[in-house]
Write a protein that holds these residues in place. Structure first.
Motif, PDB file in Angstrom:
ATOM      1  N   GLY A   1      -0.239   2.911   0.738  1.00  0.00           N
ATOM      2  CA  GLY A   1      -0.860   4.141   0.270  1.00  0.00           C
ATOM      3  C   GLY A   1      -1.199   4.093  -1.210  1.00  0.00           C
ATOM      4  N   MET A   2      -0.275   3.560  -2.023  1.00  0.00           N
ATOM      5  CA  MET A   2      -0.534   3.512  -3.455  1.00  0.00           C
ATOM      6  C   MET A   2      -1.523   2.403  -3.818  1.00  0.00           C
ATOM      7  N   ARG A   3      -1.584   1.366  -3.041  1.00  0.00           N
ATOM      8  CA  ARG A   3      -2.615   0.347  -3.268  1.00  0.00           C
ATOM      9  C   ARG A   3      -4.003   0.958  -3.071  1.00  0.00           C
TER      10      ARG A   3
ATOM     11  N   GLU B   1      -6.753   1.203  -6.009  1.00  0.00           N
ATOM     12  CA  GLU B   1      -8.059   0.575  -5.811  1.00  0.00           C
ATOM     13  C   GLU B   1      -9.184   1.579  -6.027  1.00  0.00           C
ATOM     14  N   HIS B   2      -8.976   2.823  -5.577  1.00  0.00           N
ATOM     15  CA  HIS B   2     -10.018   3.840  -5.756  1.00  0.00           C
ATOM     16  C   HIS B   2     -10.138   4.238  -7.232  1.00  0.00           C
ATOM     17  N   VAL B   3      -9.013   4.299  -7.931  1.00  0.00           N
ATOM     18  CA  VAL B   3      -9.044   4.594  -9.365  1.00  0.00           C
ATOM     19  C   VAL B   3      -9.853   3.520 -10.093  1.00  0.00           C
ATOM     20  N   LEU B   4      -9.629   2.267  -9.761  1.00  0.00           N
ATOM     21  CA  LEU B   4     -10.377   1.175 -10.384  1.00  0.00           C
ATOM     22  C   LEU B   4     -11.857   1.237 -10.011  1.00  0.00           C
ATOM     23  N   ALA B   5     -12.134   1.539  -8.742  1.00  0.00           N
ATOM     24  CA  ALA B   5     -13.525   1.629  -8.295  1.00  0.00           C
ATOM     25  C   ALA B   5     -14.258   2.775  -8.979  1.00  0.00           C
ATOM     26  N   SER B   6     -13.500   3.762  -9.464  1.00  0.00           N
ATOM     27  CA  SER B   6     -14.103   4.894 -10.181  1.00  0.00           C
ATOM     28  C   SER B   6     -14.365   4.563 -11.646  1.00  0.00           C
ATOM     29  N   GLY B   7     -14.065   3.338 -12.048  1.00  0.00           N
ATOM     30  CA  GLY B   7     -14.401   2.877 -13.382  1.00  0.00           C
ATOM     31  C   GLY B   7     -13.296   2.950 -14.411  1.00  0.00           C
ATOM     32  N   PHE B   8     -12.101   3.347 -14.021  1.00  0.00           N
ATOM     33  CA  PHE B   8     -11.010   3.532 -14.984  1.00  0.00           C
ATOM     34  C   PHE B   8     -10.274   2.230 -15.254  1.00  0.00           C
TER      35      PHE B   8
ATOM     36  N   GLN C   1      20.078   3.108  23.392  1.00  0.00           N
ATOM     37  CA  GLN C   1      18.966   2.173  23.380  1.00  0.00           C
ATOM     38  C   GLN C   1      18.921   1.413  22.058  1.00  0.00           C
ATOM     39  N   PRO C   2      18.523   0.150  22.079  1.00  0.00           N
ATOM     40  CA  PRO C   2      18.376  -0.593  20.822  1.00  0.00           C
ATOM     41  C   PRO C   2      17.227  -0.030  20.010  1.00  0.00           C
ATOM     42  N   VAL C   3      17.426   0.094  18.694  1.00  0.00           N
ATOM     43  CA  VAL C   3      16.398   0.626  17.805  1.00  0.00           C
ATOM     44  C   VAL C   3      15.653  -0.547  17.179  1.00  0.00           C
ATOM     45  N   THR C   4      14.429  -0.763  17.616  1.00  0.00           N
ATOM     46  CA  THR C   4      13.598  -1.840  17.056  1.00  0.00           C
ATOM     47  C   THR C   4      12.168  -1.329  16.890  1.00  0.00           C
ATOM     48  N   PRO C   5      11.529  -1.619  15.755  1.00  0.00           N
ATOM     49  CA  PRO C   5      12.124  -2.276  14.588  1.00  0.00           C
ATOM     50  C   PRO C   5      13.079  -1.337  13.874  1.00  0.00           C
ATOM     51  N   MET C   6      13.921  -1.891  13.015  1.00  0.00           N
ATOM     52  CA  MET C   6      14.876  -1.061  12.298  1.00  0.00           C
ATOM     53  C   MET C   6      14.166  -0.027  11.421  1.00  0.00           C
ATOM     54  N   THR C   7      13.041  -0.440  10.825  1.00  0.00           N
ATOM     55  CA  THR C   7      12.264   0.476   9.998  1.00  0.00           C
ATOM     56  C   THR C   7      10.879   0.670  10.601  1.00  0.00           C
ATOM     57  N   GLN C   8      10.543   1.921  10.916  1.00  0.00           N
ATOM     58  CA  GLN C   8       9.211   2.262  11.401  1.00  0.00           C
ATOM     59  C   GLN C   8       8.390   2.809  10.228  1.00  0.00           C
ATOM     60  N   ARG C   9       7.176   2.298  10.058  1.00  0.00           N
ATOM     61  CA  ARG C   9       6.305   2.745   8.976  1.00  0.00           C
ATOM     62  C   ARG C   9       5.139   3.543   9.553  1.00  0.00           C
ATOM     63  N   VAL C  10       4.947   4.742   9.002  1.00  0.00           N
ATOM     64  CA  VAL C  10       3.870   5.626   9.439  1.00  0.00           C
ATOM     65  C   VAL C  10       2.764   5.585   8.387  1.00  0.00           C
ATOM     66  N   GLY C  11       1.534   5.459   8.833  1.00  0.00           N
ATOM     67  CA  GLY C  11       0.406   5.304   7.930  1.00  0.00           C
ATOM     68  C   GLY C  11       0.075   6.565   7.150  1.00  0.00           C
ATOM     69  N   CYS C  12      -0.866   6.419   6.207  1.00  0.00           N
ATOM     70  CA  CYS C  12      -1.263   7.530   5.345  1.00  0.00           C
ATOM     71  C   CYS C  12      -2.752   7.413   5.050  1.00  0.00           C
ATOM     72  N   ALA C  13      -3.314   8.386   4.324  1.00  0.00           N
ATOM     73  CA  ALA C  13      -4.760   8.391   4.077  1.00  0.00           C
ATOM     74  C   ALA C  13      -5.048   8.916   2.681  1.00  0.00           C
ATOM     75  N   LEU C  14      -6.021   8.331   2.025  1.00  0.00           N
ATOM     76  CA  LEU C  14      -6.460   8.772   0.696  1.00  0.00           C
ATOM     77  C   LEU C  14      -7.337  10.011   0.836  1.00  0.00           C
ATOM     78  N   LEU C  15      -7.057  11.022   0.008  1.00  0.00           N
ATOM     79  CA  LEU C  15      -7.871  12.239  -0.039  1.00  0.00           C
ATOM     80  C   LEU C  15      -8.448  12.368  -1.451  1.00  0.00           C
ATOM     81  N   VAL C  16      -9.742  12.164  -1.580  1.00  0.00           N
ATOM     82  CA  VAL C  16     -10.391  12.229  -2.890  1.00  0.00           C
ATOM     83  C   VAL C  16     -10.886  13.652  -3.127  1.00  0.00           C
TER      84      VAL C  16
END
Length: 356
Positions: free
Chosen positions: A179-181, A185-192, A328-343
Motif C-alpha cells: 500500500g505504501m509503495r 510511487e504516485h507521489v513521485l509520479a506527481s513530480g515531487f 483446524q490448522p491455520v495456514t498461512p499463519m499470516t493472511q494479508r488483505v489488499g488495499c487501494a490508493l485513493l487520490v
C-alpha cells in the motif's frame, strides 16, 4: 425503595428456571433441558419440542449463562484488545469480527490499553479469569510479551492489523508494504522530490512495513530522504501529527513539498499545523494519509490516502478464530488483505516552475 444490589437479587430470584418450564409444559425437567440447551443429546418428538419452546417463550425463560459456563468452561465471549478506541480504524474491524462470530453465539468484549504494555498484560489476565474463549489482539508488537502470555495461558489468539516478527500467532493484516509503495510511487509520479515522512513507532509491524515501502520506492527512484525530513511519532493521533509537522516545517532551509503520513489521524494533524502557519493544502504543501477512516472525503481538501479493507480484516480474523475452535490448522499463519490508493485533493502536482 430497594437499592441496586437488592434489585439485582430480586431479579435473579424472579428468573424463570428449567423446572418452571417443565411444570408448565407437563414434561420432565430433563426433556426441557434437552430441548433448550444447545448440544444436548436425546430424541424428542417435534410436537413436544415445539410445546416446550412455546412455553419457555411465554414464561420469558433465558438460559443461565453463568451456570453453562461452569459446566462447559466456555463463556461464548471473545476479547478484543486495542490501543485507543477513539481511533476510527477499530469500529469497522469490530463490526467484521461480530459478523463472523455473532451467528455462532459469541459476544465481543473490547478493552482499551492506551499504548501501555502493563495494562495489556493485566487485561489478558483478567480476561483469562473470566474464561474468554479467545482474544483478538490489535496491539501486537514485533516482540510481544502479551502474545507470549496468551500462549502460556492456552488462550486462542488472533492478531489483527499487526504481527510479531517471527509470526508466532495467527494474524490477519493489511498489505502495508504494498500500500505504501503504491502511495509513494504516485507521489513521485506527481513530480515531487522534496519529500518528508511522518512515521509510527517501529516496534509495530505496520509501521515498519510502511516505512520500508516508502524507503524502497524512493531508493529505487534515486530520491534522497535526508534525516531532517523524517519524524517518528510515539502514537498515531492528530496531536502527534501536528507536533511532528511543526518540526518538519522548521527543520532545514526550506519546507518540504509533500508530507507522507503514516496514517490519517497523523495527516489531519499535519493539515492543521500547515494551516496554522498560513500554508495552503496542496498549493504550498501536499499531504497524504493511510487507512481511509470515515469522513476523509468531507474535509477540505479531501485527503489522499490508502484504503484498508478494515471490515474484511475483522471478518477474516473472526473466521480464523472459529477455525482454531474447531481444531483446524491455520495456514498461512499470516493472511494479508489488499488495499487501494485513493487520490483526492490534498495531493497536488509539482511543476518545474513551483518554488521549493
Amino acid at each position: 425503595m430497594a437499592d441496586g444490589k437488592t434489585k439485582r437479587a430480586e431479579h435473579r430470584a424472579a428468573r424463570v428456571k428449567l423446572s418452571d418450564v417443565a411444570a408448565a409444559s407437563g414434561v420432565h425437567y430433563s426433556t426441557v433441558s434437552r430441548v433448550l440447551r444447545p448440544g444436548a443429546k436425546g430424541r424428542i418428538s417435534d410436537d413436544v419440542a415445539e410445546r416446550v419452546r412455546s412455553v419457555a417463550k411465554e414464561l420469558g425463560y433465558h438460559p443461565n449463562s453463568i451456570a453453562a459456563s461452569l459446566r462447559t468452561q466456555s463463556t461464548r465471549s471473545i476479547g478484543l484488545i486495542v490501543h485507543d478506541m477513539n481511533d476510527p480504524v477499530y469500529p469497522p474491524i469490530l463490526s467484521g469480527i461480530e459478523d463472523a462470530l455473532s451467528p455462532q453465539g459469541f459476544a465481543v468484549l473490547v478493552s482499551n490499553t492506551g499504548y501501555d504494555l502493563n495494562v495489556e498484560l493485566d487485561i489478558v489476565n483478567r480476561m483469562a479469569a473470566r474464561l474468554v474463549d479467545g482474544i483478538f489482539l490489535a496491539t501486537t508488537r514485533l516482540q510481544d510479551p502479551v502474545v507470549e502470555r496468551c500462549q502460556e495461558l492456552g488462550i486462542p489468539l488472533v492478531s489483527v492489523l499487526r504481527q510479531t516478527e517471527q509470526e508466532t500467532s495467527p494474524a490477519v493484516v493489511n498489505d502495508c508494504y504494498g500500500g505504501m509503495r503504491v502511495m509513494t510511487e504516485h507521489v513521485l509520479a506527481s513530480g515531487f522530490r522534496d519529500i518528508a515522512v511522518i512515521l509510527a513507532p517501529q516496534y509495530l509491524s505496520t509501521a515498519r512495513e510502511r516505512w520500508h515501502g516508502i524507503k524502497d520506492t524512493l531508493d529505487q527512484a534515486g530520491v534522497a530522504l535526508p534525516d531532517h525530513r523524517i519524524v517518528a511519532v510515539p502514537r498515531m493521533s492528530v496531536k502527534e501529527g501536528k507536533r511532528a509537522t511543526e518540526t518538519l516545517l522548521t527543520a532545514g532551509e526550506s519546507r518540504p513539498d509533500v508530507i507522507i503520513c503514516v496514517n490519517d489521524l497523523v495527516a489531519i494533524g499535519a493539515i492543521r499545523a500547515c494551516r496554522e502557519v498560513g500554508l495552503s493544502i496542496p498549493s504550498d504543501v501536499s499531504i497524504t494519509g493511510y487507512n481511509d477512516i470515515p469522513l476523509l472525503d468531507m474535509i477540505n481538501p479531501a485527503l489522499t490516502t490508502v484504503r484498508m479493507q478494515l471490515h474484511e480484516i475483522g471478518k477474516a480474523a473472526g473466521q480464523v478464530m472459529l477455525a482454531q475452535f474447531e481444531g483446524q490448522p491455520v495456514t498461512p499463519m499470516t493472511q494479508r488483505v489488499g488495499c487501494a490508493l485513493l487520490v483526492r485533493g490534498s495531493l497536488g502536482q509539482k511543476s518545474e516552475s513551483q518554488p521549493t
